[in-house]
Design an enzyme around this catalytic site. Structure first.
Site, PDB file in Angstrom:
ATOM      1  N   GLU A  54       0.850  -1.208   0.000  1.00 42.83           N
ATOM      2  CA  GLU A  54       0.000   0.000   0.000  1.00 42.83           C
ATOM      3  C   GLU A  54       0.873   1.241   0.000  1.00 42.83           C
ATOM      4  O   GLU A  54       1.885   1.304   0.700  1.00 42.83           O
ATOM      5  CB  GLU A  54      -0.927  -0.012   1.220  1.00 42.83           C
ATOM      6  CG  GLU A  54      -2.090  -0.955   1.024  1.00 42.83           C
ATOM      7  CD  GLU A  54      -3.034  -1.007   2.224  1.00 42.83           C
ATOM      8  OE1 GLU A  54      -2.949  -0.134   3.099  1.00 42.83           O
ATOM      9  OE2 GLU A  54      -3.844  -1.950   2.263  1.00 42.83           O
ATOM     10  N   THR A 224      -7.640   0.030 -19.857  1.00 45.92           N
ATOM     11  CA  THR A 224      -7.271  -1.282 -19.355  1.00 45.92           C
ATOM     12  C   THR A 224      -5.944  -1.618 -20.021  1.00 45.92           C
ATOM     13  O   THR A 224      -5.522  -0.958 -20.975  1.00 45.92           O
ATOM     14  CB  THR A 224      -8.309  -2.369 -19.720  1.00 45.92           C
ATOM     15  OG1 THR A 224      -8.553  -2.303 -21.123  1.00 45.92           O
ATOM     16  CG2 THR A 224      -9.603  -2.157 -18.955  1.00 45.92           C
ATOM     17  N   ARG A 233      -4.785  -8.446 -17.180  1.00 48.49           N
ATOM     18  CA  ARG A 233      -6.085  -7.807 -16.970  1.00 48.49           C
ATOM     19  C   ARG A 233      -5.954  -6.794 -15.851  1.00 48.49           C
ATOM     20  O   ARG A 233      -5.781  -7.171 -14.691  1.00 48.49           O
ATOM     21  CB  ARG A 233      -7.142  -8.840 -16.567  1.00 48.49           C
ATOM     22  CG  ARG A 233      -7.287  -9.995 -17.509  1.00 48.49           C
ATOM     23  CD  ARG A 233      -8.504 -10.796 -17.141  1.00 48.49           C
ATOM     24  NE  ARG A 233      -9.681 -10.001 -17.380  1.00 48.49           N
ATOM     25  CZ  ARG A 233     -10.254  -9.849 -18.568  1.00 48.49           C
ATOM     26  NH1 ARG A 233      -9.759 -10.456 -19.609  1.00 48.49           N
ATOM     27  NH2 ARG A 233     -11.323  -9.105 -18.711  1.00 48.49           N
TER      28      ARG A 233
END
Ligand code: DSN
Length: 427
Positions: A54, A224, A233
């Site tokens: 994070e 994407t 993906r």
């Protein structure tokens, strides 16, 4: 820890084996799908999946992120270089998350957004009532013109002046033509809106230089990474020259986007996928990617011409990119029937609404066909001619299972001549 997948979970292993065979032996013509390289696959399946990271490189909330920083910096730098962008955020898990983060960076719940209607080629996240974008914001829509089936920019301008959207969204999932990026930016500027362009479908074509780029025009470009760009993906957000726009010097769009992705929309980035994005972006920087992108478009043009020749109506008359929409209902065939028949013949496509469709989305009047995946396998114009003939024959003989099975055999023969992953043979 030392069991293979087949030993640990035979059910999942069997599904994986069947999917492997399906991908190798069929013709993948879904416009939004592609086949990643073995290098991308290796990174996506790597032990980076174990890591929490994070934060952003150099500013993490966890220890042990030194190698996560390496791959994230590589992905960011390569994305900026590839697209000529000033800022890149490579953490969005998907295109939807990229769009959610882009909107949340610049507008508040309840604000008005203006996007292309889904049934005219837009995307769920551009304001559809069932998507977060239509629930959180006040959606308004522009469409394509009935006569040309091209984006109606005059209507877009009219709606923008009337509704005063805070964000105007370009891009979609089933639009086969070029966009007028400059006109959209002018409309956005006229009403003081942020211009977000979702280039998910065409990112690989933009990267390969065979399609104009939205980056110099849009405030924010989202995408994407798995469609024409041929990566894992996932999602990506880019800013061009408007990187530093903001009420205070430190409040740049780029910084707002970073905060919006994390901690705004997501927790820990999927570092295995970030690593795979770095690899894919590196591949797209190589000269051969330009050749690949050009071949996607050349193949789409030939396939569209072939289907036209076989008597099908192509929405807007053709294609400028990697996809085409075929109006099968004009021949009395529902999109859902066409998808099923082609599936039996080993050709995977999806039913798709066409502009001003008279059928509901689960039936639809069209099918969407794309060339990125089969171009990755090395197919060129001659193969597109053959595929066009098979599509026409399968649709004509859609109720004849024996005929469809015969096409499926021929399809597998062709597919086997253009091998996908070498390890398939080892199974
Ligand atoms: N579902 C994608 C497509 O098929 O175009 C868009 O997100």
């Amino acid at each position: 820890m030392s069991l293979t997948l087949a030993q640990a979970d035979p059910d999942v292993a069997a599904a994986l084996d069947h999917e492997t065979l399906r991908q190798h032996e069929g013709l993948e013509m879904i416009a939004s799908e592609n086949f990643v390289s073995e290098a991308v696959l290796e990174a996506a399946g790597s032990i980076f999946t174990n890591k929490y990271a994070e934060g952003y490189p150099g500013r993490r909330y966890y220890g042990g992120c030194e190698f996560s920083d390496v791959v994230e910096n590589l992905a960011r730098d390569r994305a900026k270089q590839l697209f000529g962008a000033e800022h890149a955020n490579v953490q969005p898990h998907s295109g939807s998350q990229a769009n959610a983060s882009a909107y949340a960076a610049v507008i508040q719940p309840g604000d008005t957004i203006l996007g292309l209607d889904l049934s005219h080629g837009g995307h769920l996240t551009h304001g559809h009532k069932l998507s977060f974008s239509g629930k959180l914001y006040r959606p308004t829509f522009y469409t394509v013109r009935r006569d040309t089936e091209l984006i109606d920019y005059d209507q877009m301008e009219e709606i923008a002046e009337r509704e005063r959207p805070k964000v105007i969204i370009g891009g979609g999932s089933a639009y086969p033509r070029l966009w007028d990026f400059a006109r959209m930016r002018a409309i956005a500027d006229k009403v003081g809106a942020t211009y977000v362009f979702d280039m998910a479908h065409i990112a690989g074509l933009v990267a390969g230089g065979v399609h104009p780029s939205p980056i110099p025009h849009a405030h924010i470009t989202t995408t994407t990474t798995h469609k024409t760009l041929r990566g894992p993906r996932a999602g990506l957000i880019l800013c061009g020259k408007d990187y530093s726009v903001g009420p205070k010097p430190e409040q740049t769009i780029g910084k707002e986007i970073d905060r919006s992705v994390f901690p705004g929309q997501q927790g820990g980035p999927l570092m295995h996928i970030v690593a795979a994005k770095a690899v894919a972006l590196g591949e797209a920087l190589r000269p051969e990617f330009k050749t690949y992108a050009a071949q996607i478009v050349a193949n789409a043009k030939v396939l569209a011409a072939e289907l036209k020749e076989a008597g099908f109506r192509i929405v807007s008359g053709g294609t400028d990119n990697h996809l085409m929409l075929v109006d099968v209902f004009e021949k009395g065939i529902l999109g859902s029937e066409a998808e099923l028949a082609l599936g039996k013949a080993g050709i995977t496509v999806n039913k798709n609404t066409i502009p001003y469709d008279v059928n509901p989305p689960m039936k639809a009047s069209g099918i969407r066909i794309g060339t990125p995946a089969m171009t990755t396998r090395g197919m060129k114009e001659p193969e597109m001619v053959v595929i066009g003939a098979w599509i026409a024959k399968a649709l004509d003989r859609r109720n004849d299972d024996a005929a469809l099975e015969q096409i499926r055999k021929e399809v597998a023969e062709l597919a086997n001549r253009f091998p996908l992953y070498a390890w398939r043979r080892a199974q």
